[in-house]
Design a protein around this motif. Structure first.
Motif, PDB file in Angstrom:
ATOM      1  N   LEU A  86       7.457  -6.337  -8.331  1.00 22.49           N
ATOM      2  CA  LEU A  86       8.370  -7.261  -7.407  1.00 22.49           C
ATOM      3  C   LEU A  86       8.731  -6.702  -6.253  1.00 22.49           C
ATOM      4  CD1 LEU A  86       9.624 -10.048  -7.412  1.00 22.49           C
ATOM      5  CD2 LEU A  86      11.733  -9.230  -8.414  1.00 22.49           C
ATOM      6  N   LEU A  87       9.497  -5.680  -6.398  1.00 24.24           N
ATOM      7  CA  LEU A  87       9.980  -4.892  -4.971  1.00 24.24           C
ATOM      8  C   LEU A  87       8.892  -4.723  -4.032  1.00 24.24           C
ATOM      9  CD1 LEU A  87      12.895  -2.543  -6.152  1.00 24.24           C
ATOM     10  CD2 LEU A  87      12.876  -4.882  -5.192  1.00 24.24           C
ATOM     11  N   SER A  88       7.713  -4.169  -4.803  1.00 22.98           N
ATOM     12  CA  SER A  88       6.513  -3.592  -4.115  1.00 22.98           C
ATOM     13  C   SER A  88       6.169  -4.893  -3.061  1.00 22.98           C
ATOM     14  CB  SER A  88       5.355  -3.569  -5.222  1.00 22.98           C
ATOM     15  OG  SER A  88       4.081  -3.299  -4.307  1.00 22.98           O
ATOM     16  N   TRP A  89       6.193  -6.406  -3.472  1.00 25.89           N
ATOM     17  CA  TRP A  89       5.769  -7.315  -2.793  1.00 25.89           C
ATOM     18  C   TRP A  89       6.738  -7.343  -1.588  1.00 25.89           C
ATOM     19  CZ3 TRP A  89       8.481 -11.784  -1.325  1.00 25.89           C
ATOM     20  CH2 TRP A  89       7.746 -12.677  -0.722  1.00 25.89           C
ATOM     21  N   ILE A  90       7.797  -7.157  -1.699  1.00 30.36           N
ATOM     22  CA  ILE A  90       8.992  -7.265  -0.845  1.00 30.36           C
ATOM     23  C   ILE A  90       8.892  -6.420   0.363  1.00 30.36           C
ATOM     24  CG2 ILE A  90      11.355  -7.136  -0.166  1.00 30.36           C
ATOM     25  CD1 ILE A  90      11.960  -8.196  -2.923  1.00 30.36           C
ATOM     26  N   PHE A  91       8.403  -4.969  -0.060  1.00 27.78           N
ATOM     27  CA  PHE A  91       8.247  -3.705   0.901  1.00 27.78           C
ATOM     28  C   PHE A  91       6.793  -3.911   1.689  1.00 27.78           C
ATOM     29  CE2 PHE A  91      10.879  -1.215  -2.552  1.00 27.78           C
ATOM     30  CZ  PHE A  91      12.077  -1.683  -1.896  1.00 27.78           C
ATOM     31  N   ARG A  92       5.948  -4.718   0.945  1.00 26.35           N
ATOM     32  CA  ARG A  92       4.571  -4.790   1.856  1.00 26.35           C
ATOM     33  C   ARG A  92       4.613  -5.860   2.626  1.00 26.35           C
ATOM     34  NH1 ARG A  92       0.190  -2.471  -1.176  1.00 26.35           N
ATOM     35  NH2 ARG A  92       0.618  -1.961  -3.079  1.00 26.35           N
ATOM     36  N   THR A  93       5.670  -6.927   2.356  1.00 30.96           N
ATOM     37  CA  THR A  93       5.922  -7.885   3.173  1.00 30.96           C
ATOM     38  C   THR A  93       6.662  -7.427   4.423  1.00 30.96           C
ATOM     39  OG1 THR A  93       5.861  -9.699   1.570  1.00 30.96           O
ATOM     40  CG2 THR A  93       7.038 -10.005   3.645  1.00 30.96           C
ATOM     41  N   ALA A  94       7.396  -6.504   4.308  1.00 29.38           N
ATOM     42  CA  ALA A  94       8.179  -5.882   5.449  1.00 29.38           C
ATOM     43  C   ALA A  94       7.467  -4.719   6.291  1.00 29.38           C
ATOM     44  CB  ALA A  94       9.452  -5.235   4.759  1.00 29.38           C
ATOM     45  N   LYS A  95       6.157  -4.739   5.911  1.00 34.91           N
ATOM     46  CA  LYS A  95       5.345  -3.861   6.322  1.00 34.91           C
ATOM     47  C   LYS A  95       5.977  -2.165   6.205  1.00 34.91           C
ATOM     48  CE  LYS A  95       3.090  -6.756   9.882  1.00 34.91           C
ATOM     49  NZ  LYS A  95       3.196  -7.342  11.365  1.00 34.91           N
ATOM     50  N   ALA A  96       6.167  -2.026   5.175  1.00 40.92           N
ATOM     51  CA  ALA A  96       7.051  -0.729   4.717  1.00 40.92           C
ATOM     52  C   ALA A  96       5.774   0.442   4.684  1.00 40.92           C
ATOM     53  CB  ALA A  96       7.759  -0.701   3.514  1.00 40.92           C
ATOM     54  N   ILE A  97       6.203   1.454   5.041  1.00 40.71           N
ATOM     55  CA  ILE A  97       5.000   2.915   5.298  1.00 40.71           C
ATOM     56  C   ILE A  97       5.245   3.540   3.819  1.00 40.71           C
ATOM     57  CG2 ILE A  97       4.203   4.736   6.611  1.00 40.71           C
ATOM     58  CD1 ILE A  97       5.410   3.025   9.055  1.00 40.71           C
ATOM     59  N   PRO A  98       4.275   3.583   2.901  1.00 37.44           N
ATOM     60  CA  PRO A  98       4.497   4.519   1.794  1.00 37.44           C
ATOM     61  C   PRO A  98       4.089   5.975   2.339  1.00 37.44           C
ATOM     62  CG  PRO A  98       2.616   3.370   1.654  1.00 37.44           C
ATOM     63  CD  PRO A  98       3.172   2.691   2.696  1.00 37.44           C
ATOM     64  N   ILE A  99       5.010   6.856   1.830  1.00 36.34           N
ATOM     65  CA  ILE A  99       4.700   8.291   1.897  1.00 36.34           C
ATOM     66  C   ILE A  99       4.708   9.165   0.489  1.00 36.34           C
ATOM     67  CG2 ILE A  99       6.915   8.939   2.227  1.00 36.34           C
ATOM     68  CD1 ILE A  99       6.069  10.855   4.735  1.00 36.34           C
ATOM     69  N   ALA A 100       3.821  10.217   0.559  1.00 30.92           N
ATOM     70  CA  ALA A 100       3.876  10.881  -0.604  1.00 30.92           C
ATOM     71  C   ALA A 100       3.868  12.432  -0.177  1.00 30.92           C
ATOM     72  CB  ALA A 100       2.513  10.793  -1.612  1.00 30.92           C
ATOM     73  N   PRO A 101       4.536  13.300  -1.174  1.00 31.17           N
ATOM     74  CA  PRO A 101       4.454  14.642  -0.727  1.00 31.17           C
ATOM     75  C   PRO A 101       3.173  15.345  -0.789  1.00 31.17           C
ATOM     76  CG  PRO A 101       5.963  14.257  -2.736  1.00 31.17           C
ATOM     77  CD  PRO A 101       5.185  13.182  -2.263  1.00 31.17           C
ATOM     78  N   ALA A 102       2.890  16.378   0.152  1.00 28.63           N
ATOM     79  CA  ALA A 102       1.473  16.924   0.432  1.00 28.63           C
ATOM     80  C   ALA A 102       0.830  17.500  -0.723  1.00 28.63           C
ATOM     81  CB  ALA A 102       1.631  17.952   1.629  1.00 28.63           C
ATOM     82  N   LYS A 103       1.613  18.044  -1.843  1.00 25.93           N
ATOM     83  CA  LYS A 103       0.956  18.349  -3.012  1.00 25.93           C
ATOM     84  C   LYS A 103       0.406  17.215  -3.836  1.00 25.93           C
ATOM     85  CE  LYS A 103       5.404  18.653  -5.245  1.00 25.93           C
ATOM     86  NZ  LYS A 103       6.293  19.702  -5.912  1.00 25.93           N
ATOM     87  N   GLU A 104       1.126  15.967  -3.655  1.00 27.36           N
ATOM     88  CA  GLU A 104       0.577  15.115  -4.569  1.00 27.36           C
ATOM     89  C   GLU A 104      -0.567  14.069  -3.823  1.00 27.36           C
ATOM     90  OE1 GLU A 104       3.399  12.028  -6.158  1.00 27.36           O
ATOM     91  OE2 GLU A 104       5.129  13.731  -6.211  1.00 27.36           O
ATOM     92  N   ASP A 105      -0.256  13.734  -2.674  1.00 29.29           N
ATOM     93  CA  ASP A 105      -1.423  13.148  -2.012  1.00 29.29           C
ATOM     94  C   ASP A 105      -1.251  13.310  -0.471  1.00 29.29           C
ATOM     95  OD1 ASP A 105      -3.187  11.135  -0.830  1.00 29.29           O
ATOM     96  OD2 ASP A 105      -2.403   9.629  -2.140  1.00 29.29           O
ATOM     97  N   PRO A 106      -2.173  14.513   0.022  1.00 24.32           N
ATOM     98  CA  PRO A 106      -1.902  14.796   1.392  1.00 24.32           C
ATOM     99  C   PRO A 106      -2.522  13.702   2.370  1.00 24.32           C
ATOM    100  CG  PRO A 106      -3.873  16.050   0.300  1.00 24.32           C
ATOM    101  CD  PRO A 106      -2.861  15.580  -0.866  1.00 24.32           C
ATOM    102  N   TRP A 107      -3.438  13.138   1.837  1.00 22.26           N
ATOM    103  CA  TRP A 107      -4.096  11.978   3.104  1.00 22.26           C
ATOM    104  C   TRP A 107      -2.984  10.806   3.223  1.00 22.26           C
ATOM    105  CZ3 TRP A 107      -4.755   6.877   2.488  1.00 22.26           C
ATOM    106  CH2 TRP A 107      -5.557   6.009   3.347  1.00 22.26           C
TER     107      TRP A 107
END
Length: 628
Positions: free
Chosen positions: A493-514
């Motif tokens: 549910l919150l994911s839809w809101i954040f995508r709609t708001a053009k939020a930028i997901p980020i992850a730690p380098a050790k989890e997902d450097p790309w």
């Protein structure tokens, strides 16, 4: 941010003369038109041999025609000529038109009166772009919602009073025609006198070369507006309201007579409560929006238009009276109050719907092109109203009753709203945020005016709950791109809101450097385009209520894009249902109660060169204080 009452604007020269000028214009339009329609309805034989039904449809159509033909030119003139000067010229034109109308009244010349109808259409067409382009020049951003609300209220009250006065004056014996002729001239003169007090409002593009071809200018105008998607869809949304309103209002005379079995006073009552509803809804917008342009009210207004449109259909079916009644007799009937309540609420939610749309257009549009954008919207409004009349005729011809037409219009409104909000999800997203801070929480913004109205900046804030971004979004006067942990970004549910708001997901380098590197690229792009970007430098939600250390990612961001950094702090949110408080969630929610208070405190901007993680954490901690 100033929190003064919106009515204080009526005591200030930058607003009051303009308000009364536009109010008197709307008032005079409707005194004249209603008097003419009334005299043709009840005394047609002494004025013309033409079909009265034809004239009753022709005259409103002739009034609207100049909006289609001359709005493009009017928008150019409003961008080229200083607005107070243009307003005075338009009011002088109104005096001349009313003198022509007076000659028509005194000589019983229908064609002079029809020429005056077209003239008043031209007058309104010329004044329309001035009306809405003037406000952003004279009002502060936090005053725009209140100012637009008062203007909308004044317009609908002017229309209502004009219709009542026009209908009363023209049937007065033996001086009805003379009273209308003299009264409309007097109102026009008073409007010109008030226009002389309008302060200087410089033209945004005085060197503009006028294109006198209305067709090519209209196409170019609408084409320019389409480049700004939220503005163009707001224009379409505004025009849809006029489509909805035109269908509903056009049915009121026959609805009052054939379905409610009322006389003319019942029709006037329906029109009165609808107009008062528009006025109340327009004025309430400032309080509900928190003195900022809150487009979250637009879906709220749209929902109300459909809900009460459907209920008006149901209330009409439940109304059983078949005996002729006047106003007092109608009010005594079972079900009459429900019908009036629906009419009032359609007006109220119409105000919620239309005022934020005007404010969004005024704030998001290119200032040098604002008058032409408003002119383009006036053309769309006129076309939508013509289409509304055709749709109503087709549906009634197909066998729908007027209550069924109310139902069909409410359903169409729901479908159109869903389509528009799917194209511009920001409306729906802001609505969800608005609901959050008016139901679960009672949010107070402290120094929110420090968030810049234009230009790029990075906002940094402590991370307390899963709804931090929504609270900040609701308090901000402009859209924000949020950078957030990819796990929170994926919450259902919150994911839809954040995508709609053009939020930028980020992850730690050790989890997902790309994903981490992509986030930094997206942040740099957003700042390059002049957006606001908000990050939570702790990198995770607090599990104790205390602030974690700020990570070094903020330094990497501002090294790439050296923009101001604005510290912010949420306080009072810890312990709510959507935090990581380890205590019983239902118990702590019960202790907090509904509408629990929380603050968003905004600090002073910090230059990029000084914005270290340590300094920013110290600033945010100082803004938050001891209240978690």
């Amino acid at each position: 941010m100033s929190q003064s009452n919106q009515f204080s604007l009526l005591s200030q020269r930058r607003f009051a003369p303009f308000f009364w000028t536009q109010f008197l214009g709307a008032f005079n339009d409707n005194v004249f038109k209603t008097a003419l329609l009334t005299i043709l309805t009840y005394q047609a034989i002494s004025w013309t041999t033409m079909d009265v039904g034809l004239l009753n449809n022709l005259i409103p159509g002739l009034f609207i025609l100049p909006f289609v033909l001359f709005s493009a030119t009017a928008g150019q003139l409003a961008d080229k000529i200083e607005k107070s000067k243009l307003a005075r010229c338009v009011k002088l034109l109104e005096i001349m038109i009313m003198l022509i109308a007076a000659a028509g009244w005194m000589t019983h010349s229908l064609w002079l009166l029809i020429a005056a109808v077209v003239g008043m259409g031209v007058h309104s067409t010329l004044f329309g772009p001035v009306k809405y382009a003037y406000l952003p020049q004279q009002l502060k951003p936090e005053e725009l919602i209140g100012g637009n609300g008062i203007i909308e209220m004044g317009t609908f009250v002017g229309i209502l009073l004009g219709e009542v006065l026009g209908a009363v004056l023209v049937v007065h014996r033996p001086w009805g025609v003379e009273l209308v002729a003299g009264g409309t001239i007097a109102i026009a003169v008073i409007g010109w006198l008030t226009s002389r007090r309008i302060p200087l409002s410089p033209a945004p593009e005085p060197e503009l070369k006028i294109n006198w071809n209305p067709l090519t200018e209209t196409i170019r105008n609408i084409g320019f507006s389409r480049r700004n998607r939220p503005v163009f869809l707001s224009m379409l949304g505004n025009s849809w309201f006029w489509f909805y309103g035109a269908i509903i209002l056009a049915q009121f005379p026959v609805y009052a007579k054939n379905y409610l079995h009322g006389d003319h006073s019942v029709f006037v009552l329906l029109l009165t409560v609808f107009s008062l509803g528009i006025g109340v809804g327009s004025l309430l917008c400032e309080r509900l929006s928190g003195h900022k342009v809150e487009i979250g009210l637009v879906p709220f207004g749209s929902i109300g238009l459909s809900v009460f449109g459907v209920d008006l259909f149901l209330a009409s079916l439940a109304y059983t009276n078949t005996a002729p009644v006047d106003m007092s007799g109608f009010l005594a009937q079972h079900g009459s109050l429900r019908i009036l309540f629906d009419c009032v609420m359609i007006g109220v939610f119409g105000g919620f719907y239309i005022v934020p749309l005007f404010a969004l257009i005024q704030t998001r549009c290119d200032r040098s092109h604002l008058s032409r954008t408003i002119a383009g919207m006036n053309i769309l409004n006129a076309l939508f109203m013509v289409v509304a009349a055709l749709v109503a005729m087709v549906l009634l011809k197909a066998g729908l009753s007027i209550p069924q037409l109310f139902l069909a219009t409410a359903i169409m409104n729901a479908l159109v709203a869903a389509y528009i909000f799917s194209l511009v999800p920001e409306f729906l997203m802001r609505f969800i945020a608005w609901l959050l801070i008016h139901t679960i929480h009672r949010v107070r913004g402290v120094d929110v005016d420090r968030i810049p109205e234009q230009g790029a900046a990075v906002l940094v804030c402590n991370h307390v709950s899963y709804v931090d971004a929504i609270v900040i979004m609701a308090a901000s006067p402009r859209p924000i791109r949020f950078v957030m942990d990819h796990r929170i970004f994926k919450v259902p549910l919150l994911s839809w809101i954040f995508r709609t708001a053009k939020a930028i997901p980020i992850a730690p380098a050790k989890e997902d450097p790309w994903l981490m590197e992509k986030a930094y690229v997206d942040i740099a792009q957003a700042l390059h385009e002049g957006d606001l970007v908000c990050i939570f430098p702790e990198g995770k939600l607090t599990s104790t209520g205390e602030m974690n250390e700020f990570k070094g990612g903020i330094k990497k961001i501002i090294d790439r894009s050296p923009v101001p950094v604005i510290p912010m702090a949420l306080r009072g949110l810890w312990g709510s249902l959507l935090t990581r408080d380890s205590s019983n969630p239902l118990g702590r929610s019960f202790r907090r109660g509904p509408l629990s208070r929380l603050d968003l405190v905004v600090g002073l901007p910090i230059p990029a060169a000084l914005a270290t993680p340590e300094l920013l954490r110290e600033q945010v901690l100082g803004l938050r204080g001891d209240w978690k």
